[in-house]
Design an enzyme around this catalytic site. Sequence first.
Site, short mmCIF file in Angstrom:
data_model
loop_
_atom_site.label_atom_id
_atom_site.label_comp_id
_atom_site.label_asym_id
_atom_site.label_seq_id
_atom_site.Cartn_x
_atom_site.Cartn_y
_atom_site.Cartn_z
N THR A 251 59.53 32.82 36.80
CA THR A 251 59.75 32.73 38.30
C THR A 251 61.44 32.43 38.51
OG1 THR A 251 59.04 30.75 38.30
CG2 THR A 251 57.54 32.41 38.99
N GLY B 68 50.05 24.42 39.54
CA GLY B 68 50.83 23.38 39.15
C GLY B 68 50.66 22.35 40.08
N HIS C 144 23.26 68.65 69.42
CA HIS C 144 22.53 68.15 68.02
C HIS C 144 22.59 69.23 67.08
CE1 HIS C 144 18.92 68.64 71.16
NE2 HIS C 144 19.74 69.84 70.73
#
Length: 449
Positions: A66, A127, A351
């Site tokens: 990182t 961490g 319908h």
Amino acid sequence: MKSQLPKVLHPVAGQPMVSCVLQAARRAGVQQAVVVYGHGGELVPQSLQATFSDLSFARQEELNGTAKAVEAALPALSADCREVLVLCGDTPLLDGQTLQDFIDVHRCSAHQVSILSAVIDEPASYGRILRDPEGQVTGIVEAKDATAQQLAIKEVNSGIYLVQRDFLQWALPRIGCDNAQGEYYLPDIVGLAVEHDKGVGAVACADYTTTMGVNSRQELAVASQVLFRRKCHELMAQGVTIIDPERTCIEYNVQVGTDTTIYPNVYLERGTEVGHNCLIRQGCTLIASRLGDNCILKDGSYLEEASVGNSVSVGPYAHLRPGSQLDEHVKIGNFVEIKKSTIGAHSKVSHLTYIGDAQVGRDVNIGCGTITCNYDGFNKYRTVLEDGVFVGSDTQLVAPVRVGQGAMVGAGTTVTEDVPADSLVLSRVRQKVIGGWAARFRHQQNEKS
């Protein structure tokens, strides 16, 4: 994630999780955003540029930690940038208010580094924040490098930092990789800051779920549920009734008007707009569609890229495909499919009907079992029903064809040519009755047996 798609692009509640993070940053007042992506992650800039036109991108050539990711982003920062907010692209529950509060605390302190922390009963792989007896932050230890005593700590690092740029540029080249993973950890800047008396603070967020990282499909589902729940509560606060927020999925960019009621198992997505005083019953799906005021969607209806006017009733179990437009006071009944068609005001398709590539005028009635035959295997053709047309049941309209204003189509008719206004069109065979035939037939069959 076990996927070819970069993790941060996996959708959560309707958008890539990294988009959630970027939106939170914007709401917190962040002026410039740089997205770091790794080798094979070219889909990240390709996907984000359409939504965020002013992003900058930096590529981390080697995925070695990182700290190196942040280092890759520094050259893209503007010259007047004095503070660097480091966010993780896999924390989609992050909200702008949490970030704004974090930034405010940092600016009121003399710290060079601030950490957004969280207190979690079961910290797992996060961490841990290390503090001295006076409560001052002394460092961060990754779970894989932690002792048993350190693993018992419940305050964890969210991976979110606010760092003064000058110190960050000084510290990053001094970070080593002497750890279990052999990587350059960004949290090591905390130890450097403490060692050189630069001042470090940790700010615990009020709700730890806002910093939750997503590393699996299971966690992705949990994050989506949280965001859906947030959206439902936001809408309810604005005057929308949601019967069961736990079973209702409404994406972040959906708009719903006041006094609308939404039943369970409804999915509203891709910027759908719902008007005021509507009723959406259970099992309905609306995708990139617009629903006017005072509408009723009955159970199981599916709308995609459709536009519905005011006071319209749809369903149950109706399907409005892309390009469907219903004007006000239209009725679409059960098992009706509309595709790329306009239905004029006060018209009814009640319908078991398919209307495709058609222009239907006002006050038209289309009977049960009607089909627009719009495709010949090669091309699509238009059907036009002008105002006031009446179409009987079991009718086939073979396009291209036009039925004039006020005309009537008899039940069972196949219309293959244009029909003039105010005419009656019939194409079925004239009825013939043969007296006694059925009785004679039954007698013959009985003799055979």
